[in-house]
Every structure is written in structure tokens, then in C-alpha cells.
Motif scaffolding. Structure first.
Motif, PDB file in Angstrom:
ATOM      1  N   PHE A   1       0.866  -1.177   0.000  1.00 31.81           N
ATOM      2  CA  PHE A   1       0.000   0.000   0.000  1.00 31.81           C
ATOM      3  C   PHE A   1       0.901   1.226   0.000  1.00 31.81           C
ATOM      4  O   PHE A   1       1.839   1.325   0.766  1.00 31.81           O
ATOM      5  CB  PHE A   1      -0.971   0.005   1.195  1.00 31.81           C
ATOM      6  N   GLY A   2       0.613   2.138  -0.911  1.00 31.90           N
ATOM      7  CA  GLY A   2       1.442   3.336  -1.016  1.00 31.90           C
ATOM      8  C   GLY A   2       2.893   2.964  -1.191  1.00 31.90           C
ATOM      9  O   GLY A   2       3.251   2.168  -2.053  1.00 31.90           O
ATOM     10  N   GLU A   3       3.734   3.517  -0.342  1.00 30.47           N
ATOM     11  CA  GLU A   3       5.169   3.231  -0.416  1.00 30.47           C
ATOM     12  C   GLU A   3       5.605   2.142   0.564  1.00 30.47           C
ATOM     13  O   GLU A   3       6.788   1.999   0.843  1.00 30.47           O
ATOM     14  CB  GLU A   3       5.966   4.505  -0.179  1.00 30.47           C
ATOM     15  N   TYR A   4       4.648   1.360   1.074  1.00 34.11           N
ATOM     16  CA  TYR A   4       4.949   0.356   2.096  1.00 34.11           C
ATOM     17  C   TYR A   4       4.498  -1.044   1.687  1.00 34.11           C
ATOM     18  O   TYR A   4       3.600  -1.215   0.883  1.00 34.11           O
ATOM     19  CB  TYR A   4       4.265   0.719   3.419  1.00 34.11           C
ATOM     20  N   THR A   5       5.133  -2.036   2.299  1.00 35.86           N
ATOM     21  CA  THR A   5       4.711  -3.431   2.196  1.00 35.86           C
ATOM     22  C   THR A   5       4.548  -3.963   3.607  1.00 35.86           C
ATOM     23  O   THR A   5       5.442  -3.810   4.438  1.00 35.86           O
ATOM     24  CB  THR A   5       5.763  -4.282   1.446  1.00 35.86           C
ATOM     25  N   ALA A   6       3.395  -4.561   3.866  1.00 35.76           N
ATOM     26  CA  ALA A   6       3.137  -5.216   5.159  1.00 35.76           C
ATOM     27  C   ALA A   6       3.116  -6.713   4.913  1.00 35.76           C
ATOM     28  O   ALA A   6       2.430  -7.191   4.007  1.00 35.76           O
ATOM     29  CB  ALA A   6       1.813  -4.754   5.737  1.00 35.76           C
ATOM     30  N   ALA A   7       3.892  -7.451   5.700  1.00 36.87           N
ATOM     31  CA  ALA A   7       3.908  -8.917   5.621  1.00 36.87           C
ATOM     32  C   ALA A   7       3.647  -9.437   7.025  1.00 36.87           C
ATOM     33  O   ALA A   7       4.181  -8.894   8.004  1.00 36.87           O
ATOM     34  CB  ALA A   7       5.255  -9.406   5.105  1.00 36.87           C
ATOM     35  N   TRP A   8       2.801 -10.480   7.134  1.00 35.43           N
ATOM     36  CA  TRP A   8       2.444 -10.958   8.465  1.00 35.43           C
ATOM     37  C   TRP A   8       2.101 -12.435   8.463  1.00 35.43           C
ATOM     38  O   TRP A   8       1.825 -13.027   7.429  1.00 35.43           O
ATOM     39  CB  TRP A   8       1.260 -10.161   9.019  1.00 35.43           C
ATOM     40  N   THR A   9       2.146 -12.977   9.661  1.00 33.71           N
ATOM     41  CA  THR A   9       1.655 -14.323   9.933  1.00 33.71           C
ATOM     42  C   THR A   9       0.716 -14.208  11.129  1.00 33.71           C
ATOM     43  O   THR A   9       0.770 -13.233  11.882  1.00 33.71           O
ATOM     44  CB  THR A   9       2.785 -15.311  10.277  1.00 33.71           C
ATOM     45  N   PHE A  10      -0.128 -15.229  11.285  1.00 33.44           N
ATOM     46  CA  PHE A  10      -1.010 -15.270  12.439  1.00 33.44           C
ATOM     47  C   PHE A  10      -1.089 -16.704  12.949  1.00 33.44           C
ATOM     48  O   PHE A  10      -1.190 -17.650  12.173  1.00 33.44           O
ATOM     49  CB  PHE A  10      -2.429 -14.808  12.090  1.00 33.44           C
ATOM     50  N   HIS A  11      -1.046 -16.827  14.259  1.00 35.57           N
ATOM     51  CA  HIS A  11      -1.307 -18.102  14.928  1.00 35.57           C
ATOM     52  C   HIS A  11      -1.919 -17.761  16.286  1.00 35.57           C
ATOM     53  O   HIS A  11      -1.457 -16.824  16.952  1.00 35.57           O
ATOM     54  CB  HIS A  11      -0.011 -18.910  15.117  1.00 35.57           C
ATOM     55  N   PRO A  12      -2.948 -18.503  16.710  1.00 36.74           N
ATOM     56  CA  PRO A  12      -3.586 -18.185  17.991  1.00 36.74           C
ATOM     57  C   PRO A  12      -2.615 -18.160  19.170  1.00 36.74           C
ATOM     58  O   PRO A  12      -2.806 -17.383  20.114  1.00 36.74           O
ATOM     59  CB  PRO A  12      -4.622 -19.297  18.176  1.00 36.74           C
ATOM     60  N   ASP A  13      -1.580 -18.987  19.123  1.00 36.74           N
ATOM     61  CA  ASP A  13      -0.619 -19.010  20.223  1.00 36.74           C
ATOM     62  C   ASP A  13       0.408 -17.880  20.154  1.00 36.74           C
ATOM     63  O   ASP A  13       0.999 -17.509  21.168  1.00 36.74           O
ATOM     64  CB  ASP A  13       0.131 -20.344  20.239  1.00 36.74           C
ATOM     65  N   ASP A  14       0.649 -17.365  18.940  1.00 35.98           N
ATOM     66  CA  ASP A  14       1.693 -16.350  18.747  1.00 35.98           C
ATOM     67  C   ASP A  14       1.132 -14.975  18.415  1.00 35.98           C
ATOM     68  O   ASP A  14       1.878 -13.991  18.407  1.00 35.98           O
ATOM     69  CB  ASP A  14       2.630 -16.765  17.610  1.00 35.98           C
ATOM     70  N   GLY A  15      -0.131 -14.901  18.086  1.00 34.74           N
ATOM     71  CA  GLY A  15      -0.725 -13.636  17.672  1.00 34.74           C
ATOM     72  C   GLY A  15      -0.286 -13.259  16.272  1.00 34.74           C
ATOM     73  O   GLY A  15       0.155 -14.087  15.483  1.00 34.74           O
ATOM     74  N   VAL A  16      -0.399 -11.985  15.949  1.00 32.86           N
ATOM     75  CA  VAL A  16       0.037 -11.465  14.650  1.00 32.86           C
ATOM     76  C   VAL A  16       1.481 -11.009  14.787  1.00 32.86           C
ATOM     77  O   VAL A  16       1.825 -10.288  15.723  1.00 32.86           O
ATOM     78  CB  VAL A  16      -0.837 -10.286  14.194  1.00 32.86           C
ATOM     79  N   ASN A  17       2.292 -11.442  13.850  1.00 30.47           N
ATOM     80  CA  ASN A  17       3.666 -10.949  13.724  1.00 30.47           C
ATOM     81  C   ASN A  17       3.737 -10.260  12.371  1.00 30.47           C
ATOM     82  O   ASN A  17       3.487 -10.898  11.335  1.00 30.47           O
ATOM     83  CB  ASN A  17       4.683 -12.091  13.810  1.00 30.47           C
ATOM     84  N   MET A  18       4.020  -8.972  12.373  1.00 27.27           N
ATOM     85  CA  MET A  18       3.975  -8.192  11.143  1.00 27.27           C
ATOM     86  C   MET A  18       5.249  -7.376  10.981  1.00 27.27           C
ATOM     87  O   MET A  18       5.790  -6.855  11.958  1.00 27.27           O
ATOM     88  CB  MET A  18       2.772  -7.239  11.138  1.00 27.27           C
ATOM     89  N   THR A  19       5.686  -7.286   9.736  1.00 24.92           N
ATOM     90  CA  THR A  19       6.797  -6.413   9.377  1.00 24.92           C
ATOM     91  C   THR A  19       6.297  -5.450   8.312  1.00 24.92           C
ATOM     92  O   THR A  19       5.724  -5.878   7.305  1.00 24.92           O
ATOM     93  CB  THR A  19       7.985  -7.230   8.815  1.00 24.92           C
ATOM     94  N   ILE A  20       6.479  -4.160   8.551  1.00 25.82           N
ATOM     95  CA  ILE A  20       6.102  -3.131   7.575  1.00 25.82           C
ATOM     96  C   ILE A  20       7.399  -2.503   7.086  1.00 25.82           C
ATOM     97  O   ILE A  20       8.189  -2.009   7.894  1.00 25.82           O
ATOM     98  CB  ILE A  20       5.195  -2.068   8.194  1.00 25.82           C
ATOM     99  N   THR A  21       7.629  -2.555   5.785  1.00 29.58           N
ATOM    100  CA  THR A  21       8.870  -2.014   5.225  1.00 29.58           C
ATOM    101  C   THR A  21       8.563  -0.919   4.199  1.00 29.58           C
ATOM    102  O   THR A  21       7.485  -0.896   3.602  1.00 29.58           O
ATOM    103  CB  THR A  21       9.699  -3.109   4.537  1.00 29.58           C
ATOM    104  N   THR A  22       9.519  -0.050   3.993  1.00 29.92           N
ATOM    105  CA  THR A  22       9.444   0.957   2.943  1.00 29.92           C
ATOM    106  C   THR A  22       9.873   0.304   1.640  1.00 29.92           C
ATOM    107  O   THR A  22      10.894  -0.366   1.591  1.00 29.92           O
ATOM    108  CB  THR A  22      10.373   2.142   3.270  1.00 29.92           C
ATOM    109  N   ASN A  23       9.078   0.481   0.600  1.00 30.56           N
ATOM    110  CA  ASN A  23       9.408  -0.087  -0.712  1.00 30.56           C
ATOM    111  C   ASN A  23      10.608   0.612  -1.325  1.00 30.56           C
ATOM    112  O   ASN A  23      10.871   1.733  -1.120  1.00 30.56           O
ATOM    113  CB  ASN A  23       8.222   0.021  -1.673  1.00 30.56           C
TER     114      ASN A  23
END
Length: 151
Positions: free
Chosen positions: A129-151
Motif C-alpha cells: 500500500f502506497g510506499e509500504y509493504t506489510a507482511a504478516w503471519t497469524f497463529h492463535p498461540d503467537d498472535g500477529v507478527n507483522m513487518t512493515i517495510t518501505t518499498n
């Protein structure tokens, strides 16, 4: 002549307004007692440059998650790392902080719908989105783990 200097959106805009109807520059006065060296030292200083725009990722963290130990800035301000957001389905402050960061950076509704529908079996997901990329995983035991980077 009146000089006007304005700063708009980080850009320098300058204009000069003259009282006279003449398009010719004003004539130099022969009676002037100042030498060229004197006029150089009395010249107006150059306008200062506007302050640098703040890093949007840093500003997002400052505005939304400054006290968070789960959402941090990395890579010299070019990455936001969010870890363990909403572990075990808990609703906690970190969920609101992550949403705030994403909204601050201009994430569209489609990213929120994609994030909301992610299941553990889906693996790593990614949206740009825009100048960013969001990448994530989800697991009920670990929650959301997300990395947002500048393109």
C-alpha cells in the motif's frame, strides 16, 4: 519592492511585488555613498531551508505506539516490527496500536480485511500500500507478527 517568502508543503515559494508600474528595474542612485563591498555585507541573508520532513514510520510509532514493547522501529527507521499482537485472542492495547500505525501510514480497508481473515494455515501474507509493504503471519498461540517495510 516587497519580497515575500513562503514555505508550502516543504517547498520554497518566493515572489517579489513591486509598487511601480514600470517593468524596468529601478535605476541606481548616483548619489549613493556605499561601495560594492559595503552592499555585499548588507545583503539580506538567504532564507533558511524548511525543516526536514519527519520519517513517517518514526512519526507513526511516536503517535501510536511510543510505549509499546511489541511494536518497534528497525533498520534506521525503514521498518516497523510488530510481534505477538493479540496473543491467544486477547484484546489488548497492542492491537489498537498496530491498527493506529497502519492507519497513520495510510493502509487501505482491503489490508484490514485481509489481515482480519488470515488463518494460521494461510502462512505468510503480504500486501503493498502506497510506499509500504506489510507482511504478516497469524497463529492463535503467537498472535500477529507483522513487518512493515518501505518499498
Amino acid at each position: 519592492m516587497i519580497a515575500v517568502v513562503m514555505f508550502s508543503g516543504g517547498l520554497f515559494i518566493g515572489m517579489a511585488i513591486s509598487d511601480s508600474d514600470s517593468s524596468e528595474p529601478p535605476a541606481a542612485s548616483e548619489e549613493s555613498s556605499s561601495s560594492p563591498a559595503e552592499s555585499e555585507t548588507t545583503a539580506s541573508p538567504k532564507p533558511a531551508l524548511p525543516p526536514a520532513e519527519p520519517n513517517p514510520m518514526e512519526a507513526a510509532i511516536d503517535s501510536c505506539a511510543s510505549d509499546s514493547d511489541r511494536i518497534t522501529l528497525a533498520d534506521d527507521g525503514n521498518t516497523i516490527v510488530a510481534e505477538g499482537i493479540g496473543i491467544d485472542g486477547e484484546t489488548d492495547e497492542s492491537i489498537e496500536q498496530l491498527v493506529c500505525v497502519l492507519v497513520y501510514l495510510g493502509a487501505p480497508d482491503s489490508l484490514f480485511a485481509h489481515l482480519d481473515s488470515t488463518r494460521a494455515i494461510d502462512g505468510r501474507q503480504e500486501d503493498e500500500f502506497g510506499e509500504y509493504t506489510a507482511a504478516w503471519t497469524f497463529h492463535p498461540d503467537d498472535g500477529v507478527n507483522m513487518t512493515i517495510t518501505t518499498n
